[in-house]
Design a protein around this motif. Structure first.
Motif, mmCIF file in Angstrom:
data_model
loop_
_atom_site.group_PDB
_atom_site.id
_atom_site.type_symbol
_atom_site.label_atom_id
_atom_site.label_comp_id
_atom_site.label_asym_id
_atom_site.label_seq_id
_atom_site.Cartn_x
_atom_site.Cartn_y
_atom_site.Cartn_z
ATOM 1 N N ARG A 50 0.345 2.551 -5.404
ATOM 2 C CA ARG A 50 -0.808 3.364 -5.010
ATOM 3 C C ARG A 50 -1.125 4.426 -6.065
ATOM 4 O O ARG A 50 -2.215 4.999 -6.051
ATOM 5 C CB ARG A 50 -0.551 4.026 -3.656
ATOM 6 N N CYS B 81 0.823 -1.219 0.000
ATOM 7 C CA CYS B 81 0.000 0.000 0.000
ATOM 8 C C CYS B 81 0.854 1.264 0.000
ATOM 9 O O CYS B 81 0.409 2.317 -0.488
ATOM 10 C CB CYS B 81 -0.926 0.006 1.210
ATOM 11 N N ASN B 82 2.062 1.181 0.531
ATOM 12 C CA ASN B 82 2.938 2.344 0.614
ATOM 13 C C ASN B 82 3.845 2.499 -0.601
ATOM 14 O O ASN B 82 4.605 3.460 -0.691
ATOM 15 C CB ASN B 82 3.807 2.265 1.872
ATOM 16 N N GLN C 61 -4.891 3.813 0.729
ATOM 17 C CA GLN C 61 -3.934 4.610 -0.042
ATOM 18 C C GLN C 61 -3.900 4.209 -1.514
ATOM 19 O O GLN C 61 -3.325 4.923 -2.338
ATOM 20 C CB GLN C 61 -2.537 4.473 0.562
ATOM 21 N N LEU C 62 -4.507 3.069 -1.855
ATOM 22 C CA LEU C 62 -4.536 2.621 -3.253
ATOM 23 C C LEU C 62 -5.644 3.382 -3.991
ATOM 24 O O LEU C 62 -6.622 2.806 -4.463
ATOM 25 C CB LEU C 62 -4.767 1.111 -3.317
ATOM 26 N N GLN D 129 -3.800 0.884 5.801
ATOM 27 C CA GLN D 129 -3.195 1.626 4.694
ATOM 28 C C GLN D 129 -3.801 1.268 3.340
ATOM 29 O O GLN D 129 -3.438 1.859 2.325
ATOM 30 C CB GLN D 129 -1.679 1.362 4.660
ATOM 31 N N PHE D 130 -4.727 0.322 3.311
ATOM 32 C CA PHE D 130 -5.326 -0.105 2.047
ATOM 33 C C PHE D 130 -5.999 1.065 1.331
ATOM 34 O O PHE D 130 -6.085 1.101 0.101
ATOM 35 C CB PHE D 130 -6.353 -1.210 2.307
#
Length: 422
Positions: free
Chosen positions: A227, A222-223, A249-250, A246-247
């Protein structure tokens, strides 16, 4: 010095005889090297040799003091033209790698002036193999273990790669070197974990991991640069129990498939996927949807086969502290007024709490002090097409709601009671 590209050799004498050039380039390998003197055995003048599939032996053109002009205006597009004095031809180059073309033009220019190209090694002017001339391969499909390349590398030019039914236990690191790859299909294998460096695939737009043994989804995924590029992700038929915070962020995702996993809940940041249009998460263990789900704008949603709980708007989970702790007040203000923060300014643990802040029904943030309840939402509010949630023909699903104060919760109850009376 060699260059692979498309070449068209145009004779400037053709118009004199009332003739036209065919106007079509051919795939070729261009070599710049010294022609060996057969009598003395010593290296002679520098020549340009062009080899095509029809002429593997190659045609040679002397370069020293024989170039009339170099046209490099469109070199950034992989195009250039070498105009020779004798014979009177224009050698038009296209579809070349930009860096390689620049080095090639530089070498040709030095050879014309009779200077030593220096650090650039000259090639032997020998016939080339068919494999060197063939057009770079863009697609490769492997659906049998015996066809999987063990000793050979994957073609560097691949844009679409499918490797299925090969019993892969991990992602082959050679795949992560394919910088032009846009579609990667690793479905129907035995992959348990994604590599931390999968973000090296800077052009990847579609990733299919259908029917594998994935148990976790890496935060590094995700980082990474994905993304900004990934548009389609298929994680169906795996063993995923959770997706990281953080999902969200896609943000380029358009199509997401999570069917047949063991997900207990969707990531509460799913509402940040503003471009998401197709969502499928059937046959999981999801009991209710996150609050941010109401922010999605979908074309189709399918949540069939999940054990959704009953809505309990009148039975709240109260975690509200009165008066609000100072940390809660400061945190809410930081988010509400969009005050910049980071681990260089405040403790990292506080940064983490701020990144997972909840949103009240009124739109304001809340962190550890809130009132929580579950309400029903008709999925048609977020999607044009809704696949029935259950066999009873329902299109409603439970959604978690948060309230930052007693006032907000009271206003919600008033609206809920009024709609129930109607």
């Amino acid at each position: 010095m060699k260059l692979q590209c498309e070449v068209e050799v145009i004779s400037r004498m053709l118009p004199t005889f009332g003739m036209r050039n065919r106007g079509k380039g051919a795939r070729a390998v261009l070599s710049v090297g010294r022609q060996e003197d057969k009598r003395s055995g010593q290296a002679g003048a520098v020549y340009l040799m062009i080899c095509t599939l029809k002429d593997k032996a190659g045609s040679r053109y002397k370069l020293q003091e024989n170039i009339d002009q170099l046209f490099t205006r469109f070199v950034q597009e992989g195009k250039a033209t070498v105009r020779l004095k004798e014979p009177a031809v224009d050698i038009c180059l296209s579809k070349a790698d930009v860096c390689s073309l620049k080095n090639f033009i530089s070498t040709v220019g030095l050879a014309n002036k009779g200077k030593d190209p220096g650090s650039i090694s000259l090639s032997r002017l020998t016939p080339v193999k068919t494999s060197e001339i063939e057009k770079p391969r863009a697609k490769m499909f492997i659906t049998c273990k015996k066809d999987y390349p063990i000793t050979k590398s994957f073609p560097y030019s691949l844009e679409h790669l499918q490797v299925s039914y090969c019993k892969l236990a991990r992602v082959d690191m050679r795949m992560l070197c394919l910088k032009k790859l846009q579609k990667l299909d690793l479905s129907n294998n035995h992959i348990k974990k994604l590599p931390q460096t999968i973000g090296d695939l800077m052009c990847l737009q579609e990733l299919t991991l259908h029917n594998n043994f994935l148990e976790s989804f890496e935060v590094a995924f995700c980082n990474s640069t994905l993304r900004n590029t990934l548009k389609s992700l298929d994680l169906s038929q795996n063993k995923l129990k959770a997706l990281p915070v953080q999902f969200g962020q896609l943000k380029e995702l358009i199509n997401l498939k999570l069917d047949d996993n063991e997900l207990v809940q969707l990531p509460f940041t799913i509402g940040l996927l503003s471009k998401l249009r197709f969502l499928s998460a059937t046959k999981n263990k999801i009991q209710c949807l996150p609050s941010s789900f109401r922010s999605l704008v979908l074309e189709k949603v399918d949540l069939f086969g999940n054990p959704f709980v009953k809505a309990t708007p009148m039975v709240p989970d109260i975690q509200l502290k009165i008066p609000l702790p100072l940390l809660e007040c400061a945190s809410r203000a930081t988010i509400h007024y969009r005050i910049p923060y980071g681990p260089h300014l405040i403790p990292a643990t506080v940064c983490q709490d701020l990144s997972v802040a909840k949103t009240c029904d009124c739109g304001r943030p809340c962190l550890s002090s809130f009132i929580q309840t579950v309400v029903l939402m008709n999925l048609h509010q977020v999607s044009q097409t809704v696949v029935l949630v259950d066999t009873m023909g329902g299109t409603e699903a439970p959604v978690i709601c948060y309230f930052c104060s007693l006032t907000c919760y009271s206003e919600f109850l008033d609206k809920h009671l009024q709609s129930a009376r109607i």
